[in-house]
Design an enzyme around this catalytic site. Structure first.
Site, PDB file in Angstrom:
ATOM      1  N   ILE A  10      31.702  26.307  75.104  1.00 13.64           N
ATOM      2  CA  ILE A  10      31.239  27.335  74.162  1.00 13.64           C
ATOM      3  C   ILE A  10      32.246  28.462  73.986  1.00 13.64           C
ATOM      4  O   ILE A  10      32.032  29.365  73.179  1.00 13.64           O
ATOM      5  CB  ILE A  10      29.876  27.929  74.591  1.00 13.64           C
ATOM      6  N   GLY A  11      33.356  28.410  74.713  1.00  8.94           N
ATOM      7  CA  GLY A  11      34.350  29.459  74.511  1.00  8.94           C
ATOM      8  C   GLY A  11      35.441  29.426  75.555  1.00  8.94           C
ATOM      9  O   GLY A  11      35.369  28.698  76.547  1.00  8.94           O
ATOM     10  N   GLU A  12      36.501  30.188  75.276  1.00  7.20           N
ATOM     11  CA  GLU A  12      37.586  30.369  76.232  1.00  7.20           C
ATOM     12  C   GLU A  12      37.815  31.856  76.372  1.00  7.20           C
ATOM     13  O   GLU A  12      38.132  32.529  75.403  1.00  7.20           O
ATOM     14  CB  GLU A  12      38.853  29.655  75.757  1.00  7.20           C
ATOM     15  N   GLY A  13      37.618  32.360  77.569  1.00  7.48           N
ATOM     16  CA  GLY A  13      37.719  33.797  77.777  1.00  7.48           C
ATOM     17  C   GLY A  13      39.005  34.200  78.454  1.00  7.48           C
ATOM     18  O   GLY A  13      39.977  33.447  78.491  1.00  7.48           O
ATOM     19  N   THR A  14      39.004  35.389  79.000  1.00  7.36           N
ATOM     20  CA  THR A  14      40.191  35.938  79.635  1.00  7.36           C
ATOM     21  C   THR A  14      40.627  35.085  80.822  1.00  7.36           C
ATOM     22  O   THR A  14      41.814  34.948  81.090  1.00  7.36           O
ATOM     23  CB  THR A  14      39.898  37.367  80.123  1.00  7.36           C
ATOM     24  N   LYS A  32      31.660  29.322  84.068  1.00  7.42           N
ATOM     25  CA  LYS A  32      33.037  29.769  83.830  1.00  7.42           C
ATOM     26  C   LYS A  32      33.936  29.068  84.838  1.00  7.42           C
ATOM     27  O   LYS A  32      33.790  29.259  86.046  1.00  7.42           O
ATOM     28  CB  LYS A  32      33.162  31.287  83.998  1.00  7.42           C
ATOM     29  N   ASP A 126      37.509  45.916  81.827  1.00  7.21           N
ATOM     30  CA  ASP A 126      37.848  45.157  80.613  1.00  7.21           C
ATOM     31  C   ASP A 126      36.645  45.098  79.671  1.00  7.21           C
ATOM     32  O   ASP A 126      36.344  44.056  79.093  1.00  7.21           O
ATOM     33  CB  ASP A 126      38.313  43.751  81.006  1.00  7.21           C
TER      34      ASP A 126
END
Length: 289
Positions: A10-14, A32, A126
């Site tokens: 569902i996504g790629e984060g930091t 994650k 952040d």
């Protein structure tokens, strides 16, 4: 990992890739997968492990709950509660900013979560709208709390996208190594302004550009408004001199008490910024249930 199935990216984060998954009871979670910096013999950083163990102890209705930490070969897998939407997506679809009552509710929830963590000596470092998740009941929850402390803020994201500078405090941009609670309050102020205006307040493209955007609106720091600014490593006595603009020229749809609160969050001098606990008691929230 055996207890989770149906992994959907569902996504790629930091810090890594984020998946949605279910357990055997059909409950949804956000997983994650974080790549670890290795120490000797490929052992994960003890700092990372220690910091993450602290996060498991954080329990607050406005902080995304960390349920489990799975130690895999070259990575940690953090199992969080799953929420469908983040604040950035909501702002993007609400042309011209959020309704004032909605912005006020989200801001108060954000401050409640921040105050709780600051009381427990945990910084976020952040904060940005993408890290603020919202459920269908209008509850806001802060994600990735403490991960910047555990893993550092990389110069580039896992996706090779430059980490946003838009919510970074001027003291950090000028090289301050004193990470403390005011850096989160600056970010909260930037998010508050973005909720109201419907667009980022300081959308810089580099650290220097970011500072100049801040100075053009809030004024260039000097010995009167920031006595210790000259001690910062990246302070330049030849910075262009800008006078602060009237708040109503760049903040729309916010009453006097709201502008007063925002101005206390966006003080150039970190020592003068309001605390999360003080902000919660501000008159701006007196009509909020």
């Amino acid at each position: 990992m055996e207890k989770y199935h149906g992994l959907e990216k569902i996504g790629e984060g930091t810090y890594g890739v984020v998946y949605k998954a279910q357990n055997s009871d059909g409950e949804s979670f956000a997983l994650k997968k974080i790549r670890l910096e290795k120490e000797d013999e490929g052992i994960p950083s003890t700092v990372s492990i220690r910091e993450i163990s602290i996060l498991k102890e954080l329990r607050h209705s406005n902080i995304v709950k960390l349920y489990d930490v799975i130690h895999a070969k070259k990575r940690l897998i953090l199992v969080f509660e799953h929420l469908d939407q983040d604040l950035k997506k909501l702002i993007d679809v609400c042309d011209g900013g959020l309704e004032s009552v909605t912005a006020k509710s989200f801001l108060l929830q954000l401050l409640n979560g921040i105050a709780y963590c600051h009381e427990h000596r945990v910084l976020h470092r952040d904060l940005k709208p993408q890290n603020l998740l919202i459920n269908r009941e209008g509850e806001l929850k802060i994600a990735d709390f403490g991960l910047a402390r555990a893993f550092g803020i990389p110069a580039r994201r896992y996706t090779h996208e430059v980490v946003t500078l838009w919510y970074r405090a001027p003291d950090i941009l000028m090289g301050s190594k004193k990470y403390s609670t005011p850096i989160d309050i600056w970010s909260v102020g930037c998010i508050f302004a973005e909720m109201v205006n419907g667009r980022p307040l300081f959308p810089g493209v580099s650290e220097t550009d970011q500072l100049m955007r801040i100075f053009k609106i809030l004024g260039t720091p000097n010995s009167q408004n920031w006595p210790d600014v000259f001690k910062l490593p990246k302070y330049d006595p030849n910075f262009p001199v800008y006078e602060p603009l009237p708040w109503e020229t760049f903040i729309k749809g916010l009453d006097d008490t709201g502008i007063d609160l925002l101005s206390k969050m966006l003080k150039l001098d970190p020592n003068q910024r309001i605390t999360a606990k003080q902000a919660i008691e501000h008159p701006y929230f007196k009509e909020t249930n």
